[in-house]
Scaffold this active site. Structure first.
Site, PDB file in Angstrom:
ATOM      1  N   GLY A 226      30.977 -24.662  15.429  1.00 57.18           N
ATOM      2  CA  GLY A 226      32.386 -24.730  15.053  1.00 57.18           C
ATOM      3  C   GLY A 226      32.710 -25.219  13.652  1.00 57.18           C
TER       4      GLY A 226
ATOM      5  N   TRP B  52      32.640 -23.683  10.678  1.00 60.94           N
ATOM      6  CA  TRP B  52      33.493 -22.770   9.902  1.00 60.94           C
ATOM      7  C   TRP B  52      34.929 -22.830  10.423  1.00 60.94           C
ATOM      8  CZ3 TRP B  52      31.347 -17.485   7.858  1.00 60.94           C
ATOM      9  CH2 TRP B  52      30.155 -17.699   7.151  1.00 60.94           C
TER      10      TRP B  52
ATOM     11  N   ASP C 177      32.080 -16.676  20.144  1.00 63.41           N
ATOM     12  CA  ASP C 177      30.622 -16.833  20.105  1.00 63.41           C
ATOM     13  C   ASP C 177      30.049 -16.520  21.481  1.00 63.41           C
ATOM     14  OD1 ASP C 177      28.672 -18.462  17.944  1.00 63.41           O
ATOM     15  OD2 ASP C 177      27.864 -18.295  19.975  1.00 63.41           O
TER      16      ASP C 177
ATOM     17  N   ASP D  50      30.083 -11.849  23.826  1.00 61.18           N
ATOM     18  CA  ASP D  50      29.004 -11.198  23.078  1.00 61.18           C
ATOM     19  C   ASP D  50      29.656 -10.093  22.264  1.00 61.18           C
ATOM     20  OD1 ASP D  50      26.953  -9.709  22.085  1.00 61.18           O
ATOM     21  OD2 ASP D  50      25.890  -9.468  23.981  1.00 61.18           O
TER      22      ASP D  50
ATOM     23  N   ASP E 186      29.302 -15.392  10.647  1.00 62.10           N
ATOM     24  CA  ASP E 186      28.058 -16.138  10.385  1.00 62.10           C
ATOM     25  C   ASP E 186      27.080 -15.831  11.523  1.00 62.10           C
ATOM     26  OD1 ASP E 186      26.410 -17.926   9.022  1.00 62.10           O
ATOM     27  OD2 ASP E 186      27.262 -19.717   9.947  1.00 62.10           O
TER      28      ASP E 186
ATOM     29  N   LYS F 142      27.318 -12.990   6.813  1.00 63.05           N
ATOM     30  CA  LYS F 142      25.933 -13.367   6.504  1.00 63.05           C
ATOM     31  C   LYS F 142      25.056 -12.130   6.626  1.00 63.05           C
ATOM     32  CE  LYS F 142      23.716 -16.264   9.353  1.00 63.05           C
ATOM     33  NZ  LYS F 142      23.592 -17.674   9.702  1.00 63.05           N
TER      34      LYS F 142
HETATM   35  C1  LIG Z   1      24.489 -19.888  12.404  1.00 62.57           C
HETATM   36  S1  LIG Z   1      25.379 -19.947  13.893  1.00 62.57           S
HETATM   37  C2  LIG Z   1      27.037 -20.034  13.353  1.00 62.57           C
HETATM   38  C3  LIG Z   1      27.430 -21.370  12.795  1.00 62.57           C
HETATM   39  C4  LIG Z   1      28.922 -21.504  12.593  1.00 62.57           C
HETATM   40  N1  LIG Z   1      29.371 -20.693  11.483  1.00 62.57           N
HETATM   41  C5  LIG Z   1      29.329 -22.919  12.346  1.00 62.57           C
HETATM   42  O1  LIG Z   1      29.817 -23.229  11.278  1.00 62.57           O
HETATM   43  O2  LIG Z   1      29.193 -23.738  13.258  1.00 62.57           O
HETATM   44  C6  LIG Z   1      25.265 -18.284  14.437  1.00 62.57           C
HETATM   45  C7  LIG Z   1      25.999 -18.032  15.734  1.00 62.57           C
HETATM   46  O3  LIG Z   1      26.052 -16.625  15.963  1.00 62.57           O
HETATM   47  C8  LIG Z   1      26.170 -16.470  17.351  1.00 62.57           C
HETATM   48  N2  LIG Z   1      25.904 -15.079  17.748  1.00 62.57           N
HETATM   49  C9  LIG Z   1      24.760 -14.365  17.592  1.00 62.57           C
HETATM   50  N3  LIG Z   1      24.877 -13.154  18.136  1.00 62.57           N
HETATM   51  C10 LIG Z   1      26.141 -13.069  18.616  1.00 62.57           C
HETATM   52  C11 LIG Z   1      26.855 -12.066  19.306  1.00 62.57           C
HETATM   53  N4  LIG Z   1      26.270 -10.896  19.617  1.00 62.57           N
HETATM   54  N5  LIG Z   1      28.136 -12.294  19.672  1.00 62.57           N
HETATM   55  C12 LIG Z   1      28.706 -13.506  19.381  1.00 62.57           C
HETATM   56  N6  LIG Z   1      28.079 -14.502  18.736  1.00 62.57           N
HETATM   57  C13 LIG Z   1      26.806 -14.293  18.366  1.00 62.57           C
HETATM   58  C14 LIG Z   1      25.149 -17.445  17.902  1.00 62.57           C
HETATM   59  O4  LIG Z   1      25.408 -17.753  19.258  1.00 62.57           O
HETATM   60  C15 LIG Z   1      25.329 -18.639  16.963  1.00 62.57           C
HETATM   61  O5  LIG Z   1      26.142 -19.627  17.538  1.00 62.57           O
END
Ligand SMILES: C[S@@+](CC[C@H](N)C(=O)[O-])C[C@H]1O[C@@H](n2cnc3c(N)ncnc32)[C@H](O)[C@@H]1O
Length: 255
Positions: free
Chosen positions: A87, A89, A115, A131, A155, A195
């Site tokens: 969380g 961002w 997420d 998802d 991200d 990203k």
């Molecule tokens: C690097 S973290 C994000 C960090 C976030 N920006 C923060 O500031 O806390 C990447 C996130 O992408 C999510 N993610 C990956 N594939 C996803 C998908 N298909 N749908 C939704 N979220 C996804 C992961 O669950 C993970 O929590």
């Protein structure tokens, strides 16, 4: 004045030089990889800063640095944050777009985060577990949004498979899905931040973004670890929704 190291920051070595790094002992049951991860966390100034400043993770500083440079999180902006757990961002976006109306006289913005994982509530943000690659996910997000957005930021990162090529394809699929949503919901003039991993297959996507945005920058913010191949694409000045024919071309030609 030089800050004295605390016991957690290390100790003076036998030769009299200061070793400021925290070293983690390999405990029984702890793998070398988790020892190295722990060591990196303990020695990372962004991790310490996030703790001090109340952010849920060091990732917050990546969006802070990107926004300080490109200024897209303005009061009143409507933001979609894809892959928002835990969380950081969202926390930054809530404050900067004035989602809680704390900046009097400024427009009130909105933050919609989603997420795969559950996210503890964040005041001022609307968060859903979804998802984003699942069937109908983009329609679901559009329904929650109920109108256009000014910023779509992603991200999202799939968990590493250990196979470089597979990981790259997965992240391209995530960026592609995020870009598709951006094309559908962004207001003209809007911003897309995502990203990406350096690796080649993103060339087509860059070209597509360049056709649809006034400026496309590839940025490695200082908070992004230098040993990671991640970088961020910041596309500003959305030129407006492509017509339906161009839209369907977009869907197939992003990869
Ligand atoms: C690097 S973290 C994000 C960090 C976030 N920006 C923060 O500031 O806390 C990447 C996130 O992408 C999510 N993610 C990956 N594939 C996803 C998908 N298909 N749908 C939704 N979220 C996804 C992961 O669950 C993970 O929590």
């Amino acid at each position: 004045m030089t800050k004295q190291p605390t016991s957690r920051e290390g100790k003076t070595s036998g030769r009299g030089t200061r070793d400021l790094k925290v070293r983690v002992k390999t405990a029984k049951g702890r793998k070398m990889s988790s020892k190295l991860w722990l060591e990196r966390q303990l020695n990372d100034p962004y991790v310490a800063r996030a703790k001090r400043e109340g952010y849920r993770g060091r990732a917050a500083y990546k969006i802070i640095e990107l926004d300080d440079k490109y200024r897209f999180l303005t009061p009143g902006a409507r933001v979609v944050d894809l892959g928002c757990a835990p969380g950081g961002w969202c926390q930054v976006a809530v404050a900067r777009v004035n989602a809680l109306g704390e900046k009097s006289g400024k427009k009130i913005g909105r933050v919609l985060g989603l997420d795969l994982q559950e996210v503890d509530p964040i005041a001022g943000a609307e968060i859903h577990q979804l998802d984003f690659l699942s069937e109908g996910a983009d329609d679901q997000v559009k329904e929650w949004l109920g109108g256009p957005a000014d910023v779509v930021m992603s991200d999202m990162a799939a968990s590493a498979s250990g196979h470089k090529g597979t990981d790259h394809i997965r992240i391209v699929a995530l960026v592609e899905a995020a870009a598709q949503l951006a094309f559908d919901v962004l207001e003209p003039g809007g911003t897309f931040v995502a990203k990406v991993l350096a690796g080649g297959a993103e060339t087509e996507m860059q070209a597509m973004l360049k056709r649809n945005f006034d400026k496309v920058a590839n940025v490695k913010p200082p908070a992004s670890r230098s040993d990671s191949s991640e970088k961020f694409v910041v596309a500003t000045g959305f030129r407006g929704r492509p017509d339906s024919a161009a839209g369907s071309e977009t869907a197939v030609s992003l990869l």
